[in-house]
Design a protein around this motif. Structure first.
Motif, short mmCIF file in Angstrom:
data_model
loop_
_atom_site.label_atom_id
_atom_site.label_comp_id
_atom_site.label_asym_id
_atom_site.label_seq_id
_atom_site.Cartn_x
_atom_site.Cartn_y
_atom_site.Cartn_z
N ASN A 67 22.88 21.50 46.94
CA ASN A 67 21.73 22.58 47.49
C ASN A 67 21.67 22.23 49.09
O ASN A 67 21.13 23.07 49.37
N THR A 68 21.65 20.72 49.26
CA THR A 68 21.57 20.14 49.64
C THR A 68 22.30 20.38 50.85
O THR A 68 22.28 20.97 52.13
N LEU A 69 23.88 20.30 50.08
CA LEU A 69 25.09 20.73 50.67
C LEU A 69 25.16 22.20 51.74
O LEU A 69 25.52 22.55 52.55
N LYS A 70 24.45 22.84 50.77
CA LYS A 70 24.19 24.26 51.31
C LYS A 70 22.92 24.90 52.13
O LYS A 70 23.04 25.29 53.33
N MET A 71 22.19 23.98 52.26
CA MET A 71 21.13 24.12 53.43
C MET A 71 22.06 23.76 54.34
O MET A 71 21.35 24.26 55.41
N ALA A 72 22.98 22.64 54.58
CA ALA A 72 23.58 22.82 55.60
C ALA A 72 24.46 23.32 56.14
O ALA A 72 24.93 23.55 57.81
N TYR A 73 24.68 23.99 55.25
CA TYR A 73 25.75 25.04 55.88
C TYR A 73 25.45 26.09 56.65
O TYR A 73 25.04 26.59 57.54
N ASP A 74 23.90 25.80 55.63
CA ASP A 74 23.01 27.50 56.47
C ASP A 74 22.16 27.05 58.53
O ASP A 74 22.45 27.74 59.14
N GLU A 75 22.04 26.19 58.46
CA GLU A 75 21.87 25.49 59.73
C GLU A 75 22.62 25.39 60.69
O GLU A 75 23.19 26.02 61.56
N ALA A 76 24.18 25.15 60.34
CA ALA A 76 25.31 25.18 61.20
C ALA A 76 25.90 26.75 61.40
O ALA A 76 25.95 26.96 62.45
N ILE A 77 25.28 27.78 60.34
CA ILE A 77 26.02 28.60 60.40
C ILE A 77 24.72 29.63 61.29
O ILE A 77 25.27 30.24 62.25
N LEU A 78 24.10 29.05 61.52
CA LEU A 78 23.26 29.27 62.09
C LEU A 78 23.33 29.27 63.77
O LEU A 78 22.32 30.15 65.25
N GLU A 79 23.89 28.63 63.85
CA GLU A 79 24.51 28.11 65.24
C GLU A 79 25.45 29.38 65.84
O GLU A 79 25.90 29.01 67.54
N LYS A 80 25.55 30.08 65.24
CA LYS A 80 26.66 31.70 65.99
C LYS A 80 27.48 31.01 67.09
O LYS A 80 27.45 31.40 67.49
N THR A 81 28.96 29.61 65.85
CA THR A 81 29.66 29.64 66.47
C THR A 81 30.99 30.24 66.29
O THR A 81 30.77 31.25 65.60
N ALA A 82 32.13 30.35 66.74
CA ALA A 82 33.18 30.77 66.87
C ALA A 82 33.83 30.50 64.92
O ALA A 82 34.39 31.27 64.53
N SER A 84 31.29 30.91 62.38
CA SER A 84 30.24 31.15 61.21
C SER A 84 31.38 31.44 60.10
O SER A 84 30.39 32.01 58.99
N LYS A 85 32.30 32.27 60.26
CA LYS A 85 33.14 33.26 58.94
C LYS A 85 33.48 32.41 58.49
O LYS A 85 33.33 32.24 57.21
N GLU A 86 33.75 30.75 58.79
CA GLU A 86 34.50 30.54 58.32
C GLU A 86 33.35 29.32 56.97
O GLU A 86 33.36 28.62 55.76
N LEU A 87 32.47 29.08 57.87
CA LEU A 87 31.28 28.26 56.99
C LEU A 87 30.58 29.54 56.26
O LEU A 87 30.14 28.73 55.28
N GLU A 88 30.62 30.36 56.08
CA GLU A 88 29.84 31.23 54.96
C GLU A 88 31.00 31.47 54.11
O GLU A 88 30.86 31.60 53.32
N LEU A 89 32.48 31.64 54.33
CA LEU A 89 33.04 31.17 53.19
C LEU A 89 33.23 29.86 52.47
O LEU A 89 33.22 30.05 51.10
N GLU A 90 32.65 29.14 53.12
CA GLU A 90 32.59 27.35 52.49
C GLU A 90 31.95 28.09 52.21
O GLU A 90 31.04 26.93 51.19
N ARG A 91 30.58 28.36 52.36
CA ARG A 91 29.10 28.52 51.39
C ARG A 91 29.00 29.28 50.42
O ARG A 91 28.69 28.60 49.62
N LYS A 92 30.05 29.77 50.23
CA LYS A 92 30.15 30.67 49.16
C LYS A 92 30.83 29.73 48.50
O LYS A 92 30.32 30.02 47.39
N ASN A 93 31.48 28.92 48.83
CA ASN A 93 32.30 28.36 47.84
C ASN A 93 31.32 26.44 47.34
O ASN A 93 31.44 26.45 45.90
N VAL A 94 30.67 26.76 47.15
CA VAL A 94 29.29 25.86 47.38
C VAL A 94 28.67 26.35 46.03
O VAL A 94 27.88 26.04 45.06
N GLU A 95 28.30 27.79 46.59
CA GLU A 95 27.36 28.49 45.68
C GLU A 95 28.23 29.00 44.19
O GLU A 95 27.41 28.35 43.30
N ASN A 96 29.46 29.43 44.50
CA ASN A 96 30.66 29.02 43.30
C ASN A 96 30.29 28.83 42.18
O ASN A 96 30.44 28.43 40.92
#
Length: 306
Positions: A67-82, A84-96
């Motif tokens: 859960n802590t890792l997921k929140m860290a991914y959320d913050e990283a995705i908010l940076e809106k960098t190149a 972002s899509k890869e981070l969203e996929l990895e966050r999905k892996n955390v949720e799974n």
């Protein structure tokens, strides 16, 4: 005799006491393993319960970390960098993984080990992504600084170019003005012809055979030498163009109707030039004469015939 009877009675009693004693000892020792077996069973059950509780705590700890890792991914995705899509996929892996752990009931030691390894991999992946984001930010910052520097250089260059263009236009305008030709001494006279062929000036309309329009082309050493053409426009009392009455267009949406053309060979020095307008008949009244250099009027004059 009595003593013998007492001895006989005592022997059977002693034997019975001995048998009862041996039986009690056997009973005591035979019940001791049962106690030991019962205690062992109870201890085994307690260990199993304790083991299940321990694995549940581990399961909860892994979920908290995820859960802590997921929140860290959320913050990283908010940076809106190149990334972002890869981070969203990895966050999905955390949720799974979280969903799998929540669905598992009393996971085995091997499953716990797998969960921990996956958690470690996801943490490592996030750390790598964070480093990449920092690197991208640094590169973007450097790029922005470089762009700003280039913009400053381009702005200065543009300012210099604008200054040069302005100077060039001023110079061209100055040269154009300096090389411009000017006409002066505008004059028009009516001519009559004698029987000898000589031409004399007249003011009588009935005697006039032609109008002579003359002018002086002023000298200019800066002006380009060569053939120059000027247009003369003669208007009668009805404002009708006399003579050739031809239309010429100059390519800039401007045109002129002229009576005749005067050509000169300009070599930088002043010269006098004239043109002749012939007509079968001139009526009484005033005639207006305009002199043009292309579409620009250079001067005008008039003559009145009686």
């Amino acid at each position: 005799m009595k003593k013998q009877n007492e001895i006989k009675w005592f022997k059977p009693l002693f034997a019975m006491i001995f048998v009862l004693g041996v039986g009690a000892v056997v009973l005591v020792f035979s019940s001791e393993p049962e106690k030991n077996d019962s205690g062992a069973k109870e201890e085994s059950i307690a260990n199993i319960i304790s083991s299940g509780s321990k694995e549940t705590d581990v399961q909860k700890n892994i979920l908290d970390s995820l859960n802590t890792l997921k929140m860290a991914y959320d913050e990283a995705i908010l940076e809106k960098t190149a990334l972002s899509k890869e981070l969203e996929l990895e966050r999905k892996n955390v949720e799974n993984l979280m969903a799998i752990i929540k669905a598992s009931n009393n996971p085995s030691t091997e499953q716990i080990r797998i969960y921990r390894n996956q958690l470690s991999d996801l943490n490592t992946s996030l750390e790598n992504r964070v480093q990449e984001i920092k690197k991208l930010k640094s590169q973007n910052k450097s790029l922005l600084t470089e762009i700003e520097s280039q913009n400053v250089v381009m702005y200065k260059q543009k300012a210099e170019n604008d200054t040069l263009i302005s100077k060039q236009k001023t110079l061209e305008s100055t040269l154009k003005d300096a090389s411009k030709l000017y006409l002066s001494n505008f004059k028009v006279v009516a001519l009559r012809e004698k029987s000898s062929g000589a031409e004399l000036e007249t003011t009588k309309a009935k005697n006039t055979k032609k109008l002579k329009a003359s002018f002086t082309l002023n000298g200019n050493a800066v002006a380009k030498p060569g053939k120059r053409v000027f247009y003369v426009q003669v208007l009668d009392q009805k404002n009708t163009v006399m003579g050739d009455n031809k239309l010429i267009e100059f390519g800039n949406d401007k045109a002129l109707v002229y009576s005749f053309i005067v050509s000169t060979d300009f070599q930088g020095k002043s010269l006098n030039a004239y043109g002749i307008l012939n007509a079968d008949q001139f009526k009484k009244g005033t005639y207006f004469v305009n002199y043009f250099d292309k579409q620009e009027i250079m001067g005008s004059t008039s003559i009145t015939l009686e």
